[in-house]
Design an enzyme around this catalytic site. Sequence first.
Site, mmCIF file in Angstrom:
data_model
loop_
_atom_site.group_PDB
_atom_site.id
_atom_site.type_symbol
_atom_site.label_atom_id
_atom_site.label_comp_id
_atom_site.label_asym_id
_atom_site.label_seq_id
_atom_site.Cartn_x
_atom_site.Cartn_y
_atom_site.Cartn_z
ATOM 1 C CG HIS C 237 -2.016 0.918 1.205
ATOM 2 N ND1 HIS C 237 -1.843 2.281 1.229
ATOM 3 C CD2 HIS C 237 -3.356 0.710 1.125
ATOM 4 C CE1 HIS C 237 -3.036 2.856 1.166
ATOM 5 N NE2 HIS C 237 -3.967 1.942 1.102
ATOM 6 N NE ARG C 258 -3.004 6.531 -2.875
ATOM 7 C CZ ARG C 258 -3.287 5.553 -3.735
ATOM 8 N NH1 ARG C 258 -3.215 5.776 -5.032
ATOM 9 N NH2 ARG C 258 -3.629 4.368 -3.302
#
Lengths: 113, 426, 574
Positions: C237, C258
């Site tokens: 990640h 994001r």
Amino acid sequence: MIKNGSLNYRKPLSWGEYDPHRRGNTRIGMWAWLWQRISALAVIVLLGLHVTLTYRPLIQFLLLLAVTFHATLGLRVILLDFNIVGVKYHRALVGGLVGLGLVVMGLVWFSIY
Amino acid sequence: MAQTSGGVRNIKVFRYDPQQGGEGHFDSYVLNIQDETTTTILDVLLRIQREQDPTLSFRFACRVNMCGSCGMVINGKEGLACKTNVSHIPQGKEVTIRPLNHFPVIKDLVVDMEPFFKKYEEALPFYEPREETTEPAVIRPGSRERQDIGMATDCIACGCCVSSCTMCHYHEGYAGPAALNRAFTLLADSRDGLFEERLDRVLASCYNCRTEFNCTEVCPKRISGTRAIKYIQRLALKHIKAKPETIEAEQPAVAQPSCASEMAGSMAGNMAGNMDRRTFISQVGVGLLGTCLALGVGGVVGAAFVGPTRARTPRLWVPAASLSSIPVGDVTTIKINYETKNGLYTQQVAERVLVSRTGDEIICFKASCTHLGCMVKWDGNAGRFRCACHGGAFDRNGKVIAGPPPKPLDRYPFRVDSDHLLVEVG
Amino acid sequence: MVSKVKADLLIIGMGAAAQMAALYAHEINPELDILIVTKALKGKGGCSRMVQGGFNVVLTPRDSHEKHLMDTLKGGQYINDQYLARTLVEQATPTIKEMETKFGCFFDRNPDGTIHQKAFAGQSFDRTVHKADLTGIEIISRLTEQVMKRGFPVLQECRAVELLLDGPGEIVTGALLLDMRRGEFIVAEAAATLVATGGGPTHYRFHAPGPEKSVDGIAMLYRAGVIMKDMEMLQFHPTGLIVPGSVVAGALLEEGLRGAGAHLFNGSGERYMLNYAPEVGERATRDVVSRSSYLEMMAGRACPEGGVQIDASHLGAGFVLKTFPGMAERCRQFNYDLARGRVPVSPTAHFFMGGAVIDTGGRSTLEKLFVAGEDAGGVHGANRLGGNGICDSCVYGRQAGKALGKYLSGGNRSIKETRRGQVEEFMARLEAPLQRSRGANPFELRKAIQELNWNKVGVARKEPELSGALSEIEDIAEAVETAGVTGGAVYNMMYNTYLDIRSMIDATRIVAFSARLREETRGAHFRQDFPEQRDDYGLFNIFLKRSDDGRPVAEKKPVVFKYKSLEECRKYKK
């Protein structure tokens, strides 16, 4: 089923046991509760004294003080119980109400004497 | 950015070895911590375990305050080891770590949470759909129920609240804040079908709360157990009143098929909402009335006490008597009459002035006792002022010699104007 | 002394997959005797609880299962098992609805009262259902309550250490458990066993799952001889929090950040994602962002803390605090201000795309053995989309539960006999370290494994490091054989660490082995010596199992394009 009976558990720790920093961490809400109980006892004792030993300014003063504490802290619980004041203000409520109570008490005291 | 604050800390950790039994004790460790602001208590425990004492046991899982496994008492306050930084404890102070209260200790800091889950289960903490549907209910985020519930469903069952609650200690049967909080989120949820049963279960428990806010203070998720408990208490009040209404209201609802045209999911919610609103309004009404009364009575009483000292009437010089008519060496009672303007009306006032004249000195006393305002008379034989009500006595100079009066007799200011004695009133 | 328990259905793990399976198996056949065993406390273990982001699901007519499937295949770089991926997207819709209507979950709503769906990376539609940024808590708390309601017995703090097999090693008869509280073994036998432990790659220096998790499921399945798939596909990640010296390091800042438009900066203050993925920038999939961050860090453009920085401040402090309360608070705890400043992050080991080969009912290659959630492989191909993880656990938990319910109702409710002597063999090996108070320290071995994997089987891989890792892990495995454990049997964390590293060693073996076989870059698998994705070479899955000497043997099989051809997948633009 598996039971944990045979494991040798220590009996539950109770509040404050083996707890060196607990007292320093007593929070205002708990003080409020504690002081209301203490003032309740004080009211009973002082009321008895007031009846038997009349007109002692010191006893009268202490009685008034105890009643003020007890009443304002009781008012706090009522205000919180009925959501008239939100619980997030509970800290301010203790200081505010007790402060207000003491001011009123002061005025009453000085107007009598 | 992170300001580095390191140092050597004394760490005291509670140890209990089930193979030895006993009460348990504290072990001390000394740890050099590089940056206290980024070192959690969990890091401290892991370091002790890895560097100094591999036999130390504690429980943890996610390390990011989402699982609620690492609840413990850190310097007298419950918290998650992963959420408490060393820097939260005043610099230089020792750190004491001990297991949660009210749970049996398995080893060191590890407790058996079974009592917690048992009480949790007793409060029926599970959702039971009110009706079979396949579509998620349409509920606005701003709706009253969602506002009430808020983030209270985020409880991670860490047990901190139960440990901090003194009432859990005194009342065996008390469900405790976590269970009651979950019950509250379901009681407030219009989708849930177990309202009555759940309320029955938690009712007795919720009156054990003493509004200490210990649970609120320690909750790592900032959930207020107290708020939840108060909510249930109020719900119980409403419910007693609403009970007969519920039965009445339900029957016509079935008999009126026109209601069914609305969305089935939201209907139940709306009905419950209306019911709540009605009782809510009536309750607020009672509450407001009570507050007004209290304020009103309080105001009148307060004004009665405070008013006289506040309201100053303009000063007034009233002629009392001619100087020559006052005998020397005695106390003379003189009546004076005057008018005062008090607010909107004019008042005729008659007062008694006790004039004591010895040689050159004249004192004008008010003839009212400083205790409760009874009339004071001069007792020439005893040479003192006496109050008939409670036996108060004052000497010639007005000083208290007996009884309840808290202070000497009040005096009037006076002057002598061409053989006339004038006293100032007001 | 070994105690024995028996059940119709043994469920190992208590995350979303395990609990969903229990609930649905019970729904199909309420008479089943279901036993759940968990390494942690009730509902507190597993990674499902740690889910922040959310659950990808198609809920509106404007979106479609077709699009969700294509996003998943595109994200997985085409090597997904399309049959599994299609089941995932199609069953996600009823699953999430049942979680709301049957189990009482309540996800965030739009102002009009319908379920809100937020943006995640790599998706053609904003379809991630969530509860603020603490979705896992809502899902797991509600499921755990339902498990309580049905009164399934739960053995808490009992970890499964080995699966038990019949004589020929083809039927799973149960599992050997360790009751951590007493330090005693329990033999649990069942007519069917579900492995749903999840708890992914903690054998890396930076890891997102909680450090008490240890790949037990995958390691147990491998040791039992289950066929595993695509084990080299291990997701990193891109945004694991950097906290020097703390165990929190590697914990996630979720993808929604994001998705909502946060920017990533390298040490020189440059938005480097625009160089690597000019069209989507930071909203590229996790494999791309992790790789880019890693390359930036390797090129000497790391921020002072040693990673890159994520910046959400331009979204407005109020928005960030309201949308990501959990993350903002976590950052604040370590002196970072997510709402107003930049926060240092690093790629962090996060998820196994690979795992046991299953069908849509969770059946594995051994009889009476079912697998669901992260322990199973194939759904996500070479890279998992954010939000497909909890979706996978819930959907396949539900699928497995239904399949198990039917399986156990259809005359399979008998417990087969475990091979004689197997339990004793396992116990003799497992108890050995307790007899050695001196020997290699498990805590240090664990650290060595984490460093080895991070450096040699990490975000970027190449030969001869992979081969080196394979021989080094054997050295460590040898050291583990001499490991010693101090302390008594009760709640001995050092002993548990010893069990953890046994699993980690097997995980390292299979990941490194598999990674060596795929000589291309695809999804999460980045080979520095083969930096290109080669569709002419790489459209295969690596199937691997344990051979008799304990080492893995593998076979490559071409990907089956069951529903969507390679052409369709390639042409698909979001």
